[in-house]
Design an enzyme around this catalytic site. Structure first.
Site, PDB file in Angstrom:
ATOM      1  N   ARG A 127       0.884  -1.045  -0.122  1.00  0.00           N
ATOM      2  CA  ARG A 127      -0.102  -0.429   0.213  1.00  0.00           C
ATOM      3  C   ARG A 127       0.762   1.309   0.078  1.00  0.00           C
ATOM      4  NH1 ARG A 127      -4.446   1.795   4.460  1.00  0.00           N
ATOM      5  NH2 ARG A 127      -2.175   2.131   5.876  1.00  0.00           N
ATOM      6  N   THR A 131      -1.346   7.667  -0.557  1.00  0.00           N
ATOM      7  CA  THR A 131      -2.947   7.481  -1.459  1.00  0.00           C
ATOM      8  C   THR A 131      -3.286   6.307  -1.247  1.00  0.00           C
ATOM      9  OG1 THR A 131      -1.660   6.238  -3.108  1.00  0.00           O
ATOM     10  CG2 THR A 131      -1.265   7.997  -3.582  1.00  0.00           C
ATOM     11  N   ASP A 223       1.803  -1.544  12.079  1.00  0.00           N
ATOM     12  CA  ASP A 223       1.692  -2.221  11.122  1.00  0.00           C
ATOM     13  C   ASP A 223       2.434  -3.324  10.622  1.00  0.00           C
ATOM     14  OD1 ASP A 223       3.614  -2.675   8.544  1.00  0.00           O
ATOM     15  OD2 ASP A 223       2.966  -0.555   7.948  1.00  0.00           O
ATOM     16  N   ASP A 226       6.452  -4.619   9.171  1.00  0.00           N
ATOM     17  CA  ASP A 226       7.024  -3.814   9.757  1.00  0.00           C
ATOM     18  C   ASP A 226       7.101  -4.743  11.319  1.00  0.00           C
ATOM     19  OD1 ASP A 226       7.531  -2.321   8.092  1.00  0.00           O
ATOM     20  OD2 ASP A 226       6.252  -0.765   8.828  1.00  0.00           O
TER      21      ASP A 226
END
Ligand SMILES: O=P(O)(O)OC[C@H]1O[C@H](OP(=O)(O)OP(=O)(O)O)[C@H](O)[C@@H]1O
Ligand SMILES: O=c1cc[nH]c(=O)[nH]1
Ligand SMILES: [Mg+2]
Length: 233
Positions: A127, A131, A223, A226
């Site tokens: 992603r 945006t 995340d 991550d």
């Protein structure tokens, strides 16, 4: 992990503050399971290190895959036990497991522990954090999907852009059916995925409150990719 203020006991299901009731989405299932909630609590904890995060994600992958396959059609067979013949029921074919990279790899490990003969597909999506649009960098799906269903695995369903794209890719390969499994879902992502693919049931360990200004699920767990692979900045 901090205990909440007040009593340590509570209702069986603990929705995130501000989250809509799971019943708001007829296509969404949030299993009422103490072990799912127990493991999710540790997964959310910012103090959980990457190795433990990966192990928890795998354990959730096994539990959620068991829930996602609960009602699959089965065939009657007879098996010879060491003592006698038994009537039994088996899956005609194990469904295909499709991991959305990277974070879906964490769930895949556990899913494969309960479906060891399942063929595995990979869809690489990342992603754009500005945006929030997903872009695809790899697709590898096994042949012969027409005779089996597919379970798409990605721990995070945020805006839903990645899930809509991944499911479209899998559908193009012609599986008998598709189900989507995640750990944490935002209402925005569930609504978008069910609008784009109303025939695809969604299973989540939690329906959270919503998204923040950066498109992260709140309260979420940060995340997932991550934290799983130790790449947080
Ligand atoms: O619903 P969306 O708004 O599309 O966001 C969800 C996606 O974001 C995360 O992946 P990410 O793009 O961070 O890739 P990664 O797994 O490699 O970190 C997550 O694993 C989903 O694929
Ligand atoms: O909260 C979020 C949103 C997208 N991707 C993640 O890993 N976490
Ligand atoms: Mg990521």
């Amino acid at each position: 992990m901090q205990p909440p203020p007040g009593s340590s006991s509570g209702p069986a299901a603990v929705p995130s503050a501000g989250a809509p009731a799971p019943g708001a989405f007829p296509g969404l299932v949030v299993p009422d399971h103490a072990l799912l909630r127990h493991k999710l609590a540790a997964l959310r904890d910012r103090e959980t290190p990457s190795a433990a995060f990966r192990r928890l994600l795998a354990e959730l992958g096994a539990l959620l895959t068991a829930e996602a396959t609960r009602d699959l059609p089965q065939e009657a067979v007879r098996v010879a036990t060491p003592l006698a013949e038994a009537q039994a029921r088996v899956l005609p074919a194990e469904p295909c497991l499709v991991a959305v990279l990277r974070a879906g790899l964490g769930l895949l490990e556990g899913a494969r522990s309960v479906l060891p003969e399942a063929p595995v597909g990979h869809i690489g999506l990342v992603r754009d954090e500005r945006t929030l649009q997903p872009s695809e960098y790899v697709v590898r799906l096994p042949p012969g999907l027409a005779r089996r269903g597919a379970i798409v695995l990605d721990p995070m369903l945020a805006t839903g852009g990645s899930a809509v794209a991944a499911v479209a890719r899998v559908k193009a390969a012609g599986p008998a059916w598709v189900r989507f499994v995640c750990v944490v879902a935002a209402p925005e992502g569930v609504a978008r995925l069910l609008a784009a693919h109303p025939d695809v049931p969604v299973l989540a360990a939690s329906l959270d409150s919503g998204l923040d200004a950066r498109g992260y699920i709140v309260p979420g767990l940060g995340d997932a990719g991550d934290r799983c692979f130790g790449t947080e900045g």
